[in-house]
Design a protein around this motif. Structure first.
Motif, PDB file in Angstrom:
ATOM      1  N   ALA A   1      17.459 -30.704  18.402  1.00 33.86           N
ATOM      2  CA  ALA A   1      17.820 -29.313  18.126  1.00 33.86           C
ATOM      3  C   ALA A   1      17.130 -28.951  16.816  1.00 33.86           C
ATOM      4  N   LEU A   2      16.209 -27.994  16.892  1.00 35.85           N
ATOM      5  CA  LEU A   2      15.479 -27.539  15.708  1.00 35.85           C
ATOM      6  C   LEU A   2      16.074 -26.214  15.254  1.00 35.85           C
ATOM      7  N   ILE A   3      16.607 -26.197  14.044  1.00 32.09           N
ATOM      8  CA  ILE A   3      17.221 -24.981  13.493  1.00 32.09           C
ATOM      9  C   ILE A   3      16.194 -24.246  12.652  1.00 32.09           C
ATOM     10  N   ILE A   4      16.060 -22.951  12.930  1.00 37.29           N
ATOM     11  CA  ILE A   4      15.228 -22.080  12.100  1.00 37.29           C
ATOM     12  C   ILE A   4      16.127 -20.982  11.550  1.00 37.29           C
ATOM     13  N   GLY A   5      15.709 -20.362  10.451  1.00 33.35           N
ATOM     14  CA  GLY A   5      16.623 -19.448   9.787  1.00 33.35           C
ATOM     15  C   GLY A   5      16.144 -18.029   9.619  1.00 33.35           C
ATOM     16  N   ASP A   6      17.015 -17.261   9.062  1.00 32.18           N
ATOM     17  CA  ASP A   6      16.841 -15.851   8.737  1.00 32.18           C
ATOM     18  C   ASP A   6      15.481 -15.614   8.080  1.00 32.18           C
ATOM     19  N   GLU A   7      14.824 -14.518   8.456  1.00 32.69           N
ATOM     20  CA  GLU A   7      13.486 -14.196   7.959  1.00 32.69           C
ATOM     21  C   GLU A   7      13.429 -14.095   6.440  1.00 32.69           C
ATOM     22  N   ASN A   8      14.525 -13.691   5.810  1.00 31.88           N
ATOM     23  CA  ASN A   8      14.523 -13.511   4.359  1.00 31.88           C
ATOM     24  C   ASN A   8      15.257 -14.604   3.595  1.00 31.88           C
ATOM     25  N   PHE A   9      16.311 -15.157   4.197  1.00 33.71           N
ATOM     26  CA  PHE A   9      17.183 -16.061   3.453  1.00 33.71           C
ATOM     27  C   PHE A   9      17.178 -17.498   3.967  1.00 33.71           C
ATOM     28  N   GLY A  10      16.451 -17.770   5.032  1.00 37.59           N
ATOM     29  CA  GLY A  10      16.376 -19.134   5.549  1.00 37.59           C
ATOM     30  C   GLY A  10      17.653 -19.565   6.249  1.00 37.59           C
ATOM     31  N   ILE A  11      17.903 -20.856   6.233  1.00 36.32           N
ATOM     32  CA  ILE A  11      19.051 -21.459   6.903  1.00 36.32           C
ATOM     33  C   ILE A  11      20.206 -21.579   5.920  1.00 36.32           C
ATOM     34  N   SER A  12      21.401 -21.242   6.367  1.00 37.78           N
ATOM     35  CA  SER A  12      22.578 -21.296   5.496  1.00 37.78           C
ATOM     36  C   SER A  12      22.890 -22.739   5.087  1.00 37.78           C
ATOM     37  N   ASP A  13      23.490 -22.890   3.922  1.00 33.29           N
ATOM     38  CA  ASP A  13      23.897 -24.210   3.444  1.00 33.29           C
ATOM     39  C   ASP A  13      24.870 -24.864   4.415  1.00 33.29           C
ATOM     40  N   ASP A  14      25.721 -24.065   5.039  1.00 34.51           N
ATOM     41  CA  ASP A  14      26.682 -24.592   6.009  1.00 34.51           C
ATOM     42  C   ASP A  14      25.958 -25.340   7.126  1.00 34.51           C
ATOM     43  N   LEU A  15      24.907 -24.741   7.652  1.00 34.25           N
ATOM     44  CA  LEU A  15      24.146 -25.407   8.723  1.00 34.25           C
ATOM     45  C   LEU A  15      23.347 -26.585   8.192  1.00 34.25           C
ATOM     46  N   LEU A  16      22.738 -26.434   7.029  1.00 28.07           N
ATOM     47  CA  LEU A  16      21.956 -27.530   6.451  1.00 28.07           C
ATOM     48  C   LEU A  16      22.803 -28.791   6.284  1.00 28.07           C
ATOM     49  N   ASN A  17      24.078 -28.600   5.969  1.00 30.69           N
ATOM     50  CA  ASN A  17      24.977 -29.737   5.776  1.00 30.69           C
ATOM     51  C   ASN A  17      25.264 -30.506   7.066  1.00 30.69           C
ATOM     52  N   HIS A  18      25.002 -29.900   8.220  1.00 26.92           N
ATOM     53  CA  HIS A  18      25.236 -30.553   9.509  1.00 26.92           C
ATOM     54  C   HIS A  18      23.997 -31.270  10.044  1.00 26.92           C
ATOM     55  N   CYS A  19      22.891 -31.195   9.321  1.00 30.02           N
ATOM     56  CA  CYS A  19      21.623 -31.704   9.847  1.00 30.02           C
ATOM     57  C   CYS A  19      21.431 -33.196   9.602  1.00 30.02           C
TER      58      CYS A  19
END
Length: 166
Positions: A115-133
């Motif tokens: 599962a490849l997570i990509i983020g918001d065009e301006n703000f990237g990936i939220s810290d909440d999601l990054l913590n699950h990676c």
């Protein structure tokens, strides 16, 4: 002689890759994501977060690939990531952080869905999601800018992932 869509020598293939889009909301970017995920044989595209524009601006860019790439629209990205984790997916984020690994130095799992997570065009990936990676990967930048368009970055990542999985 240039080949057309019907005479290319490429074999159709689907890879065990799901792309999770957290708050990607620009219609042309969404259309391009459909095109890119179709080109790389991605299994599924998941849009999470705010309203996803699937209108004319999106379809102009997608060139009908929204009809060939399975996709879903959900509200909560963290819930989906946790669900995929329990199903044995390797959860990867495409983001530049203080502890991210260069994509060129990362070995993608060959016997585990990704599962490849990509983020918001301006703000990237939220810290909440990054913590699950399981891992955070980035693309090395050699110019003045420290980022690229979300679709361009996703294309580079999918190229490297599918190259390694082939």
């Amino acid at each position: 002689m240039q080949l057309n869509h019907y005479s290319t020598p490429f074999n159709k293939r689907t890879f065990p890759i799901t792309v999770i889009c957290e708050n990607v909301t620009n219609a042309p970017n969404i259309g391009s994501l459909f095109r890119t995920t179709d080109a790389f044989g991605v299994e599924r595209l998941i849009f999470c977060g705010t309203a996803i524009p699937l209108g004319r601006k999106m379809t102009k860019t997608s060139r009908a690939t929204e009809n060939s790439v399975p996709y879903e629209i959900i509200e909560s990205a963290p819930e989906k990531v946790l669900e995929l984790k329990t199903k044995g997916y390797s959860i990867l984020a495409l983001e530049i952080t203080s502890n991210s690994t260069s994509i060129s130095n990362y070995t993608f799992p060959k016997h585990q869905p990704i599962a490849l997570i990509i983020g918001d065009e301006n703000f990237g990936i939220s810290d909440d999601l990054l913590n699950h990676c399981d891992a955070i990967i980035h693309i090395n930048m050699h110019g003045q800018n420290s980022s690229m368009n979300v679709v361009q970055a996703t294309t580079v990542a999918l190229y490297e992932i599918t190259k390694q999985l082939s």
